[in-house]
Scaffold this motif. Structure first.
Motif, PDB file in Angstrom:
ATOM      1  N   VAL A 198       0.825  -1.206   0.000  1.00 30.93           N
ATOM      2  CA  VAL A 198       0.000   0.000   0.000  1.00 30.93           C
ATOM      3  C   VAL A 198       0.863   1.262   0.000  1.00 30.93           C
ATOM      4  O   VAL A 198       0.363   2.353   0.218  1.00 30.93           O
ATOM      5  CB  VAL A 198      -0.972   0.030   1.196  1.00 30.93           C
ATOM      6  N   CYS A 252       3.141   2.491   2.099  1.00 28.66           N
ATOM      7  CA  CYS A 252       3.104   3.270   3.336  1.00 28.66           C
ATOM      8  C   CYS A 252       4.487   3.734   3.758  1.00 28.66           C
ATOM      9  O   CYS A 252       4.608   4.529   4.680  1.00 28.66           O
ATOM     10  CB  CYS A 252       2.473   2.462   4.456  1.00 28.66           C
ATOM     11  N   ALA A 265       5.035   6.645  -4.425  1.00 26.71           N
ATOM     12  CA  ALA A 265       3.635   6.315  -4.175  1.00 26.71           C
ATOM     13  C   ALA A 265       2.730   7.173  -5.037  1.00 26.71           C
ATOM     14  O   ALA A 265       3.093   8.266  -5.446  1.00 26.71           O
ATOM     15  CB  ALA A 265       3.309   6.553  -2.706  1.00 26.71           C
ATOM     16  N   ASN A 310      -1.842   7.638  -6.218  1.00 23.08           N
ATOM     17  CA  ASN A 310      -3.218   7.166  -6.066  1.00 23.08           C
ATOM     18  C   ASN A 310      -3.353   5.819  -6.752  1.00 23.08           C
ATOM     19  O   ASN A 310      -2.826   5.615  -7.836  1.00 23.08           O
ATOM     20  CB  ASN A 310      -4.180   8.147  -6.718  1.00 23.08           C
ATOM     21  N   ASP A 353     -11.204   0.177  -4.779  1.00 19.23           N
ATOM     22  CA  ASP A 353     -11.228  -0.319  -3.403  1.00 19.23           C
ATOM     23  C   ASP A 353      -9.909  -0.097  -2.673  1.00 19.23           C
ATOM     24  O   ASP A 353      -9.780  -0.463  -1.521  1.00 19.23           O
ATOM     25  CB  ASP A 353     -11.596  -1.807  -3.387  1.00 19.23           C
ATOM     26  N   ARG A 354      -8.939   0.481  -3.374  1.00 19.14           N
ATOM     27  CA  ARG A 354      -7.662   0.752  -2.703  1.00 19.14           C
ATOM     28  C   ARG A 354      -7.299   2.212  -2.890  1.00 19.14           C
ATOM     29  O   ARG A 354      -7.650   2.829  -3.889  1.00 19.14           O
ATOM     30  CB  ARG A 354      -6.560  -0.149  -3.275  1.00 19.14           C
ATOM     31  N   GLU A 355      -6.604   2.781  -1.921  1.00 18.17           N
ATOM     32  CA  GLU A 355      -6.373   4.220  -1.923  1.00 18.17           C
ATOM     33  C   GLU A 355      -5.006   4.588  -2.501  1.00 18.17           C
ATOM     34  O   GLU A 355      -4.884   5.462  -3.327  1.00 18.17           O
ATOM     35  CB  GLU A 355      -6.496   4.711  -0.485  1.00 18.17           C
ATOM     36  N   LYS A 356      -3.992   3.870  -2.075  1.00 17.96           N
ATOM     37  CA  LYS A 356      -2.622   4.258  -2.399  1.00 17.96           C
ATOM     38  C   LYS A 356      -1.863   3.018  -2.825  1.00 17.96           C
ATOM     39  O   LYS A 356      -2.101   1.939  -2.280  1.00 17.96           O
ATOM     40  CB  LYS A 356      -2.009   4.844  -1.124  1.00 17.96           C
ATOM     41  N   VAL A 398       0.801  -4.756   6.026  1.00 16.59           N
ATOM     42  CA  VAL A 398      -0.089  -5.569   5.206  1.00 16.59           C
ATOM     43  C   VAL A 398       0.598  -6.842   4.730  1.00 16.59           C
ATOM     44  O   VAL A 398       0.107  -7.515   3.826  1.00 16.59           O
ATOM     45  CB  VAL A 398      -0.628  -4.765   3.999  1.00 16.59           C
ATOM     46  N   PRO A 452      -1.127   3.743   8.022  1.00 18.01           N
ATOM     47  CA  PRO A 452      -0.020   3.534   7.090  1.00 18.01           C
ATOM     48  C   PRO A 452      -0.183   4.251   5.757  1.00 18.01           C
ATOM     49  O   PRO A 452       0.809   4.602   5.128  1.00 18.01           O
ATOM     50  CB  PRO A 452      -0.011   2.023   6.887  1.00 18.01           C
ATOM     51  N   ARG A 487       6.234  10.893   3.080  1.00 18.25           N
ATOM     52  CA  ARG A 487       5.771  10.733   4.457  1.00 18.25           C
ATOM     53  C   ARG A 487       6.357  11.875   5.283  1.00 18.25           C
ATOM     54  O   ARG A 487       7.503  12.265   5.078  1.00 18.25           O
ATOM     55  CB  ARG A 487       6.219   9.384   5.041  1.00 18.25           C
TER      56      ARG A 487
END
Lengths: 177, 480
Positions: A77, A79, A95, A97, A102-105, A129, B46, B158
């Motif tokens: 994802v 993160c 990263a 969009n 159904d998934r953000e990143k 994840v 996250p 981040r």
């Protein structure tokens, strides 16, 4: 931790006894260890003709892979927690969009410099994840430095290659799907 | 029998009121409030851009419980577009309604509202009225959680990777105090820095997103010199530029300008006070009669004031007053840009040194043509322009956040700031070049120059000591 910390217990070295001062008993003790290894089964293997056996693939820390979710998409994802945890700074993520509703990143690019990696497994521990995992693949070779920077496609292909032999650890450990 | 707890912050104080904030009952109550907030809040830290600077995270660590008792484990949040710069993650919202209050009280545009009631309430926009005002980016800073996201910054970096440098916005003459947040010489976002004298807690979207030009690949890098052609026109734009090493630029530029004769210099209002002063000193050391003028002052529209008191200035440069103050030290008539153009057009100058560093195109072909017949034209700018095409010397300029020094805003408030990021390879910030051209040794030190200016001039006397983070009013001595 300071030397005055209450959790530090200070002990004094005992004075040498007669056996230690004679030196001979300890000498025999050491030689016994040597002799035992002379007769015990050999652990050395003649790599690469002979393959070493990996004891427990679940805890072996070899080449990384990026897992796929149930629909075959990259599970990551993006993160950046692996990149944050990485002590060798070998993970580079871009990263964006995600392409799916159904998934953000998701990671537009994800690369690991396998030459810089110290195979500590912190990325695997950090991943919320269970997307990045270390496989039991231990022979990692390449002809150039560039070749050893594994990109997202390559890391996904490592998953495709190893998924049957080493199923995702997350399923048995109650992780995310 | 214990009466129920009431929030101390919204209970009117009376004589003899005792507010207990640290009893076990209060602590337990806080933990329960924290838990209630988290029941609906998706645990998608996250992938949430706010993670790391989220107040809900901080309060949860301080007051919450380690175990989550709710069996909901939402990992995604519904996303809703609320405007051109802001996106709303609906489920992350804790309904503090700060953003609604901001649009009603500060921007005065009231685009945001609370729709539905009770557990179903959500932040929303009125149909057909998106959150589209010049202050809209501030709602993202106000949001204590990651519900309002900045589209420009979304998923770029981040927050814990970035370092922040106290800086001053160069977008207009308001000179808002900001933090430049950057990582490895790349700027990722700007945040307002609280300054009661200038911008209070806000910045406008023009400033907030106005830094992208510094990472533009078409920026000028490296010093270049065009050899004189054989025609009577001193320079010819078809001649290619010859790259010159920076250490060679210092003596050769001086020699070229000296050989040319009468010099005219435009001191850009994008420069810091220190850079402007050094440029004037360099120019006067080359030609003691040099015309020193304030450079082109870009203006667009009118000043725009919001109901909350925040004003966006029409003058799109940060330091006109500072540069005017510096030029006045050398020439009390303070020549303007148009006077310099007339001066050059009338043939009173043989050489000109035009400093720019403007983020956008600023000069047209007609104006630039006035400089075509000069023996030596030095152009120091961020981007190519009709003027740089004519230049004998084409020098790069430092962009916003790449220079250090002092800017004087429209209210005579001088604010000093440090360099946040390094300029691209091949770019010497103006201060470094002028410092070397003055023959001063070592690294460029804005503080030393600032002290020197403060000692020699009444206008800048207030700059002598340590400058507080909120800046200093240059008229402080005149007010007394």
């Amino acid at each position: 931790m300071k030397p005055t910390d209450p959790s530090v217990t200070w002990i004094e070295e005992k004075p040498l006894g007669l056996g230690e001062r004679l030196y001979l008993p300890l000498f025999v003790q050491g030689l016994t260890t040597t002799a035992r290894h002379l007769v015990s089964p050999k652990l050395t293997v003649s790599y690469p003709e002979q393959r070493p056996t990996v004891g427990n693939p679940l805890i072996y820390r070899g080449v990384h892979r990026l897992n796929r979710d149930t629909e075959g998409r990259v599970k990551c994802v993006a993160c950046f927690l692996c990149a944050t945890a990485c002590p060798a700074h070998c993970i580079d993520i871009v990263a964006t969009n995600s392409l799916w509703p159904d998934r953000e990143k998701y990671p537009e690019s994800f690369s690991i410099d396998e030459l810089r990696c110290i195979f500590c497994g912190m990325c695997e521990e950090a991943c919320p994840v269970d997307a990045i995992e270390l496989t039991s693949l231990l022979d990692l070779t390449g002809k150039s430095r560039e070749e050893m920077i594994f990109d997202k496609e390559k890391l996904l292909s490592v998953y495709d290659m190893t998924k049957d032999a080493e199923p995702m650890k997350s399923a048995s450990l109650g992780g995310t799907l | 029998m214990m009466p129920k707890l009431v929030p101390g912050c919204q209970t009117p104080a009376k004589d003899g009121t005792v507010i207990v904030t640290e009893s076990q009952l209060v602590k337990d109550s806080r933990a329960r409030v924290e838990e209630a907030l988290l029941i609906d809040h998706p645990i998608d830290c996250p992938i949430c851009d706010k993670a790391g600077e989220c107040l809900l995270q901080d309060y949860h660590f301080q007051h919450g419980q380690a175990e989550r008792r709710a069996d909901l484990h939402a990992f995604t949040s519904r996303r809703r577009d609320v405007g051109p710069t802001v996106t709303l993650f609906v489920d992350r919202c804790i309904m503090c309604t700060r953003c609604v209050r901001f649009t009603r009280e500060v921007s005065g545009t009231a685009e945001l509202m609370v729709s539905a009631r009770g557990s179903k309430e959500e932040i929303d926009i009125f149909p057909g009225h998106p959150l589209d005002n010049k202050l809209s980016g501030n709602v993202v800073d106000l949001c204590p959680v990651g519900a309002l996201g900045d589209k420009d910054f979304l998923y770029q970096q981040r927050v814990w990777f970035m370092k922040r440098e106290a800086n001053v916005c160069g977008g207009c003459s308001a000179g808002c105090s900001i933090h430049t947040e950057h990582n490895q010489d790349t700027v990722y976002r700007l945040k307002p820095r609280e300054n009661p004298h200038v911008n209070t807690w806000w910045i406008c979207d023009d400033g907030r997103y106005g830094w992208h030009h510094i990472h533009d690949t078409s920026r000028l890098v490296g010093a270049g010199r065009r050899a004189n052609s054989s025609t009577d026109r001193s320079t010819d734009s078809s001649t290619p530029l010859e790259a010159v090493e920076w250490m060679e630029v210092v003596p050769r530029l001086r020699a070229d300008l000296k050989a040319a004769g009468r010099l005219a210099v435009a001191v850009s209002p994008m420069l810091t006070v220190e850079e402007a002063w050094m440029l004037c000193a360099v120019a006067r050391s080359i030609d003691p009669q040099a015309l020193l003028a304030v450079g082109y002052v870009p203006r667009t529209g009118e000043d725009q004031t919001f109901p909350g008191g925040f004003t966006i200035r029409a003058e799109k440069c940060p330091n006109r007053l500072g540069v005017e103050g510096v030029v006045a030290l050398f020439d009390p008539s303070v020549p303007s840009w148009s006077r310099l153009v007339e001066h050059v057009r009338a043939g009173h100058a043989d050489a000109a040194w035009i400093t720019g560093a403007y983020p956008a195109a600023w000069i047209d072909d007609v104006t630039a043509a006035a400089f075509a017949d000069l023996t030596c034209l030095v152009v120091q700018d961020l981007f190519d322009s009709p003027l740089s095409a004519l230049a004998t010397w084409r020098l790069p300029a430092a962009g916003f956040a790449e220079r250090a020094g002092t800017w004087v805003n429209v209210a005579h408030r001088a604010q000093t700031f440090e360099q946040a990021v390094r300029p691209p390879a091949g770019v010497w910030p103006e201060g470094r070049l002028y410092w070397n051209m003055l023959g001063r040794r070592g690294l460029y030190d804005p503080t030393a120059v600032r002290r020197q200016i403060a000692e020699s001039s009444a206008t800048f006397a207030a700059l002598a000591g340590e400058i507080p983070a909120t800046g200093v009013d240059l008229r402080i001595h005149q007010l007394a």
